[in-house]
Design an enzyme around this catalytic site. Structure first.
Site, PDB file in Angstrom:
ATOM      1  N   SER A  18      39.148  41.380  22.086  1.00  0.00           N
ATOM      2  CA  SER A  18      40.032  40.513  22.871  1.00  0.00           C
ATOM      3  C   SER A  18      39.559  40.399  24.327  1.00  0.00           C
ATOM      4  O   SER A  18      39.194  41.398  24.964  1.00  0.00           O
ATOM      5  CB  SER A  18      41.454  41.078  22.850  1.00  0.00           C
ATOM      6  N   SER A  20      41.664  39.286  26.562  1.00  0.00           N
ATOM      7  CA  SER A  20      42.891  39.305  27.359  1.00  0.00           C
ATOM      8  C   SER A  20      42.898  40.399  28.436  1.00  0.00           C
ATOM      9  O   SER A  20      43.334  40.130  29.562  1.00  0.00           O
ATOM     10  CB  SER A  20      44.120  39.434  26.453  1.00  0.00           C
ATOM     11  N   LYS A  69      52.341  37.808  15.283  1.00  0.00           N
ATOM     12  CA  LYS A  69      53.180  36.896  16.087  1.00  0.00           C
ATOM     13  C   LYS A  69      54.543  36.620  15.452  1.00  0.00           C
ATOM     14  O   LYS A  69      55.534  36.463  16.157  1.00  0.00           O
ATOM     15  CB  LYS A  69      52.447  35.574  16.342  1.00  0.00           C
ATOM     16  N   ASN A  90      54.061  35.121  21.215  1.00  0.00           N
ATOM     17  CA  ASN A  90      52.803  35.731  21.665  1.00  0.00           C
ATOM     18  C   ASN A  90      52.983  36.492  22.977  1.00  0.00           C
ATOM     19  O   ASN A  90      52.035  37.090  23.473  1.00  0.00           O
ATOM     20  CB  ASN A  90      51.692  34.677  21.811  1.00  0.00           C
ATOM     21  N   ASP A 106      51.302  29.605  23.712  1.00  0.00           N
ATOM     22  CA  ASP A 106      50.101  29.003  23.109  1.00  0.00           C
ATOM     23  C   ASP A 106      50.083  27.479  23.262  1.00  0.00           C
ATOM     24  O   ASP A 106      49.054  26.887  23.615  1.00  0.00           O
ATOM     25  CB  ASP A 106      50.015  29.346  21.623  1.00  0.00           C
ATOM     26  N   GLY A 130      44.801  21.482   9.870  1.00  0.00           N
ATOM     27  CA  GLY A 130      45.399  22.773   9.570  1.00  0.00           C
ATOM     28  C   GLY A 130      46.903  22.723   9.709  1.00  0.00           C
ATOM     29  O   GLY A 130      47.444  21.873  10.439  1.00  0.00           O
ATOM     30  N   ASN A 154      45.879  18.801   6.008  1.00  0.00           N
ATOM     31  CA  ASN A 154      45.693  20.166   5.524  1.00  0.00           C
ATOM     32  C   ASN A 154      45.247  20.159   4.072  1.00  0.00           C
ATOM     33  O   ASN A 154      45.568  19.255   3.311  1.00  0.00           O
ATOM     34  CB  ASN A 154      46.997  20.967   5.664  1.00  0.00           C
ATOM     35  N   ARG A 155      44.467  21.196   3.732  1.00  0.00           N
ATOM     36  CA  ARG A 155      43.989  21.379   2.364  1.00  0.00           C
ATOM     37  C   ARG A 155      45.184  21.454   1.414  1.00  0.00           C
ATOM     38  O   ARG A 155      45.223  20.796   0.391  1.00  0.00           O
ATOM     39  CB  ARG A 155      43.203  22.709   2.355  1.00  0.00           C
ATOM     40  N   ALA A 158      51.441  20.607   0.965  1.00  0.00           N
ATOM     41  CA  ALA A 158      52.833  21.070   1.112  1.00  0.00           C
ATOM     42  C   ALA A 158      53.057  21.775   2.452  1.00  0.00           C
ATOM     43  O   ALA A 158      54.136  21.667   3.036  1.00  0.00           O
ATOM     44  CB  ALA A 158      53.196  22.003  -0.038  1.00  0.00           C
TER      45      ALA A 158
HETATM   46  P1  ATR Z   1      46.566  30.792  11.286  1.00  0.00           P
HETATM   47  O1  ATR Z   1      47.626  31.734  11.759  1.00  0.00           O
HETATM   48  O2  ATR Z   1      45.213  31.053  11.874  1.00  0.00           O
HETATM   49  O3  ATR Z   1      46.970  29.369  11.386  1.00  0.00           O
HETATM   50  P2  ATR Z   1      47.048  30.623   8.467  1.00  0.00           P
HETATM   51  O4  ATR Z   1      48.520  30.513   8.655  1.00  0.00           O
HETATM   52  O5  ATR Z   1      46.508  31.464   7.353  1.00  0.00           O
HETATM   53  O6  ATR Z   1      46.333  31.191   9.756  1.00  0.00           O
HETATM   54  O7  ATR Z   1      46.474  29.134   8.344  1.00  0.00           O
HETATM   55  C1  ATR Z   1      45.102  28.876   8.196  1.00  0.00           C
HETATM   56  C2  ATR Z   1      44.896  27.374   8.182  1.00  0.00           C
HETATM   57  O8  ATR Z   1      43.500  27.093   8.033  1.00  0.00           O
HETATM   58  C3  ATR Z   1      45.585  26.679   7.026  1.00  0.00           C
HETATM   59  O9  ATR Z   1      45.924  25.369   7.416  1.00  0.00           O
HETATM   60  C4  ATR Z   1      44.475  26.673   5.974  1.00  0.00           C
HETATM   61  O10 ATR Z   1      44.630  25.685   4.969  1.00  0.00           O
HETATM   62  P3  ATR Z   1      45.601  25.958   3.703  1.00  0.00           P
HETATM   63  O11 ATR Z   1      47.007  25.847   4.228  1.00  0.00           O
HETATM   64  O12 ATR Z   1      45.256  24.909   2.726  1.00  0.00           O
HETATM   65  O13 ATR Z   1      45.261  27.354   3.233  1.00  0.00           O
HETATM   66  C5  ATR Z   1      43.307  26.329   6.841  1.00  0.00           C
HETATM   67  N1  ATR Z   1      42.011  26.690   6.249  1.00  0.00           N
HETATM   68  C6  ATR Z   1      41.505  27.918   6.075  1.00  0.00           C
HETATM   69  N2  ATR Z   1      40.264  27.862   5.525  1.00  0.00           N
HETATM   70  C7  ATR Z   1      39.985  26.540   5.341  1.00  0.00           C
HETATM   71  C8  ATR Z   1      38.866  25.812   4.821  1.00  0.00           C
HETATM   72  N3  ATR Z   1      37.781  26.451   4.374  1.00  0.00           N
HETATM   73  N4  ATR Z   1      38.932  24.472   4.813  1.00  0.00           N
HETATM   74  C9  ATR Z   1      40.030  23.826   5.275  1.00  0.00           C
HETATM   75  N5  ATR Z   1      41.126  24.448   5.761  1.00  0.00           N
HETATM   76  C10 ATR Z   1      41.108  25.774   5.797  1.00  0.00           C
END
Ligand code: ATR
Length: 278
Positions: A18, A20, A69, A90, A106, A130, A154-155, A158
């Site tokens: 970190s 910070s 968090k 945070n 943030d 994301g 997002n992937r 939902a």
């Molecule tokens: P954070 O607190 O860092 O946001 P998280 O809540 O686990 O961690 O979320 C990770 C994000 O990165 C999610 O949007 C995830 O997509 P999914 O919701 O479909 O899992 C996205 N993510 C992680 N790896 C990815 C990849 N290889 N390609 C695309 N999106 C990815």
């Protein structure tokens, strides 16, 4: 019980890399505040105990990072509106009477960094990649800048839809799958996925970044793979999340001390240190 110098810390796991402690130590020197700031690595199942111990020893405030968090949100007995809507904290203010005020800096940190970069959001088309905790933490302040439209891709569709529901009524917000972005153009693109931790890229069509200002909430000594990809694909400007890190820290410092540090030189010094690999 009070330590002689006010104590602050960042808690996370992992936390040894970190920046910070360095940032807050520089802020304290710059503003002549007497405080010490350390990094504390907390076991995954030991966060409430670690906070109680630090507070019991006279600690005045904490920054909280991955993966605590949401747990910090639970531990706060009073929260700011921005922490409430983020569902994550945070920054904790630890009170003498044992009370804990939870805030989230943030989102404002990201918005201030975009202002510093001169990337206006008002009236613009914004694409956010994301839909995890990192994105939920910044969405409120981003929407408050009044963009024309905000698309969350997002992937897992939902999760993006859940965010749209959560922030309903706060602006023109919609959810998409990456593959449904074909043909769409944006002014600003923000990568809030954790894909680069696995050395991967979110599968965004190149047209989305062409001519756009592209931001990655991650940072490193070198441009992130996502930013390299975006620049090769015709992004107009690119920036990583180091400025956001400094700005969220400055806001936390203000919450604790009532003094707002200057950030520009701190960001330059930090960038130089990162480039030198220390
Ligand atoms: P954070 O607190 O860092 O946001 P998280 O809540 O686990 O961690 O979320 C990770 C994000 O990165 C999610 O949007 C995830 O997509 P999914 O919701 O479909 O899992 C996205 N993510 C992680 N790896 C990815 C990849 N290889 N390609 C695309 N999106 C990815």
């Amino acid at each position: 019980m009070h330590a002689e110098v006010d104590r602050y810390a960042v808690m996370g796991n992992p936390v040894q890399h970190s920046l910070s402690p360095l940032i807050h130590t520089w802020f304290a020197e710059q503003t002549h505040q007497a405080l010490v700031y350390e990094a504390i690595e907390v076991p995954l199942d030991g966060f409430p105990e670690a906070v109680a111990r630090f507070q019991g020893e006279g600690g005045r405030g904490l920054n909280v990072t991955v993966p605590f968090k949401e747990a910090a949100w639970e531990l706060a007995d009073e929260r700011s509106a921005r922490a409430e809507e983020a569902g994550a904290v945070n920054t904790l203010v630890l009170r003498d009477d044992g009370g804990r005020f939870g805030d989230n800096t943030d989102g404002v940190g990201l918005v201030r960094d975009l202002e510093r970069l001169g990337w206006p959001l008002a009236g613009r088309r914004l694409l956010i990649l994301g839909a995890g905790g990192a994105v939920r933490g910044v969405l409120g302040p981003l929407l408050a800048t009044a963009p024309r439209e905000v698309v969350i891709a997002n992937r897992t569709l939902a999760r993006a839809e859940a965010l749209v529901d959560r922030f309903q009524g706060r602006g023109a917000l919609s959810a998409r799958r990456f593959e449904d972005l074909n043909g769409a153009a944006f002014d600003v693109v923000i990568n809030g996925t954790s894909a680069s931790l696995a050395g991967e890229l979110p599968p965004v069509p190149e047209a989305c970044v062409r001519g756009a200002c592209v931001y990655d909430m991650m940072y490193g000594a070198r441009p992130t793979p996502f930013l390299e990809w975006a620049v090769a694909g015709g992004a107009r400007h690119s920036a990583d999340g180091l400025g956001m890190l400094v700005e969220q820290a400055a806001e936390a410092f203000f919450v604790w001390r009532g003094v707002r540090p200057q950030t520009a030189q701190v960001l330059l010094d930090l960038r130089e240190r990162l480039a030198r690999g220390c």
